[in-house]
Design a protein around this motif. Structure first.
Motif, PDB file in Angstrom:
ATOM      1  N   MET A  15      -0.832   2.377 -33.051  1.00  0.00           N
ATOM      2  CA  MET A  15      -0.881   1.411 -31.960  1.00  0.00           C
ATOM      3  C   MET A  15       0.458   0.699 -31.827  1.00  0.00           C
ATOM      4  N   VAL A  16       0.710   0.252 -30.610  1.00  0.00           N
ATOM      5  CA  VAL A  16       1.864  -0.585 -30.334  1.00  0.00           C
ATOM      6  C   VAL A  16       1.360  -1.710 -29.432  1.00  0.00           C
ATOM      7  N   THR A  17       1.788  -2.926 -29.706  1.00  0.00           N
ATOM      8  CA  THR A  17       1.383  -4.068 -28.896  1.00  0.00           C
ATOM      9  C   THR A  17       2.567  -4.525 -28.070  1.00  0.00           C
ATOM     10  N   GLY A  23       2.831 -13.082 -20.629  1.00  0.00           N
ATOM     11  CA  GLY A  23       2.688 -13.488 -22.018  1.00  0.00           C
ATOM     12  C   GLY A  23       1.425 -12.951 -22.680  1.00  0.00           C
ATOM     13  N   THR A  24       0.689 -12.105 -21.986  1.00  0.00           N
ATOM     14  CA  THR A  24      -0.537 -11.523 -22.523  1.00  0.00           C
ATOM     15  C   THR A  24      -0.196 -10.291 -23.342  1.00  0.00           C
ATOM     16  N   GLU A  25      -0.775 -10.215 -24.545  1.00  0.00           N
ATOM     17  CA  GLU A  25      -0.549  -9.044 -25.383  1.00  0.00           C
ATOM     18  C   GLU A  25      -1.513  -7.934 -24.992  1.00  0.00           C
ATOM     19  N   VAL A  26      -0.979  -6.715 -24.872  1.00  0.00           N
ATOM     20  CA  VAL A  26      -1.770  -5.543 -24.516  1.00  0.00           C
ATOM     21  C   VAL A  26      -1.528  -4.489 -25.592  1.00  0.00           C
ATOM     22  N   VAL A  45      -1.244   5.083 -23.886  1.00  0.00           N
ATOM     23  CA  VAL A  45      -2.369   4.744 -23.017  1.00  0.00           C
ATOM     24  C   VAL A  45      -2.926   3.422 -23.513  1.00  0.00           C
ATOM     25  N   GLU A  46      -3.269   2.544 -22.575  1.00  0.00           N
ATOM     26  CA  GLU A  46      -3.871   1.279 -22.955  1.00  0.00           C
ATOM     27  C   GLU A  46      -5.132   1.584 -23.770  1.00  0.00           C
ATOM     28  N   THR A  47      -5.223   1.018 -24.970  1.00  0.00           N
ATOM     29  CA  THR A  47      -6.294   1.337 -25.908  1.00  0.00           C
ATOM     30  C   THR A  47      -7.673   1.117 -25.291  1.00  0.00           C
ATOM     31  N   GLU A  48      -7.841   0.064 -24.515  1.00  0.00           N
ATOM     32  CA  GLU A  48      -9.135  -0.212 -23.878  1.00  0.00           C
ATOM     33  C   GLU A  48      -9.571   0.901 -22.943  1.00  0.00           C
ATOM     34  N   LYS A  49      -8.625   1.680 -22.431  1.00  0.00           N
ATOM     35  CA  LYS A  49      -8.924   2.714 -21.431  1.00  0.00           C
ATOM     36  C   LYS A  49      -8.907   4.128 -22.012  1.00  0.00           C
ATOM     37  N   MET A  50      -8.842   4.248 -23.332  1.00  0.00           N
ATOM     38  CA  MET A  50      -8.768   5.562 -23.978  1.00  0.00           C
ATOM     39  C   MET A  50      -9.985   6.435 -23.688  1.00  0.00           C
ATOM     40  N   ASP A  51     -11.147   5.834 -23.493  1.00  0.00           N
ATOM     41  CA  ASP A  51     -12.376   6.601 -23.312  1.00  0.00           C
ATOM     42  C   ASP A  51     -12.563   7.108 -21.885  1.00  0.00           C
ATOM     43  N   GLU A  56      -4.486   6.525 -17.233  1.00  0.00           N
ATOM     44  CA  GLU A  56      -3.097   6.434 -16.798  1.00  0.00           C
ATOM     45  C   GLU A  56      -2.230   6.148 -18.009  1.00  0.00           C
ATOM     46  N   ALA A  57      -1.238   6.972 -18.198  1.00  0.00           N
ATOM     47  CA  ALA A  57      -0.336   6.816 -19.341  1.00  0.00           C
ATOM     48  C   ALA A  57       0.985   6.213 -18.875  1.00  0.00           C
ATOM     49  N   LEU A  58       1.677   5.611 -19.810  1.00  0.00           N
ATOM     50  CA  LEU A  58       3.005   5.056 -19.565  1.00  0.00           C
ATOM     51  C   LEU A  58       3.995   5.747 -20.485  1.00  0.00           C
TER      52      LEU A  58
END
Length: 100
Positions: A15-17, A23-26, A45-51, A56-58
């Motif tokens: 993981m990477v934050t 100022g919100t950590e994702v 990929v945002e961890t919350e959206k992995m499922d 959408e990837a960055l």
């Protein structure tokens, strides 16, 4: 025959934050990484959206390394993005990359 979704659930991703402009950590899961010359890139990929079936990837580019932190920024240059996305597409065995 194995179930790809079950395999994905069993996989552990690094993981990477990141902190957004508000100022919100994702938290992002690192899917893959590539190097181009001296530059290093992450596909995340945002961890919350992995499922989600289609997430959408960055692409993040490593900017600096300090004693305890590595700084990344999103790749925004279109030519650089396309070049690195193609590298991920060529490398990706467990995922599919499409640029929109």
């Amino acid at each position: 025959m194995s179930d790809i979704f079950q395999e994905a659930e069993e996989m552990e991703f690094e993981m990477v934050t990141m902190t957004d402009e508000d100022g919100t950590e994702v938290e992002f899961s690192i899917i893959d990484h590539v190097a181009s010359g001296t530059d290093r890139y992450l596909l995340v990929v945002e961890t919350e959206k992995m499922d989600e079936e289609e997430s959408e990837a960055l692409i993040l580019k490593e900017i600096s390394i300090d004693a305890n932190d590595i700084t990344y920024e999103m790749v925004e240059d279109d030519a650089e993005f396309d070049r690195i996305a193609e590298m991920f597409a060529q490398k990706g065995e467990d995922y599919e990359v499409s640029v929109e």
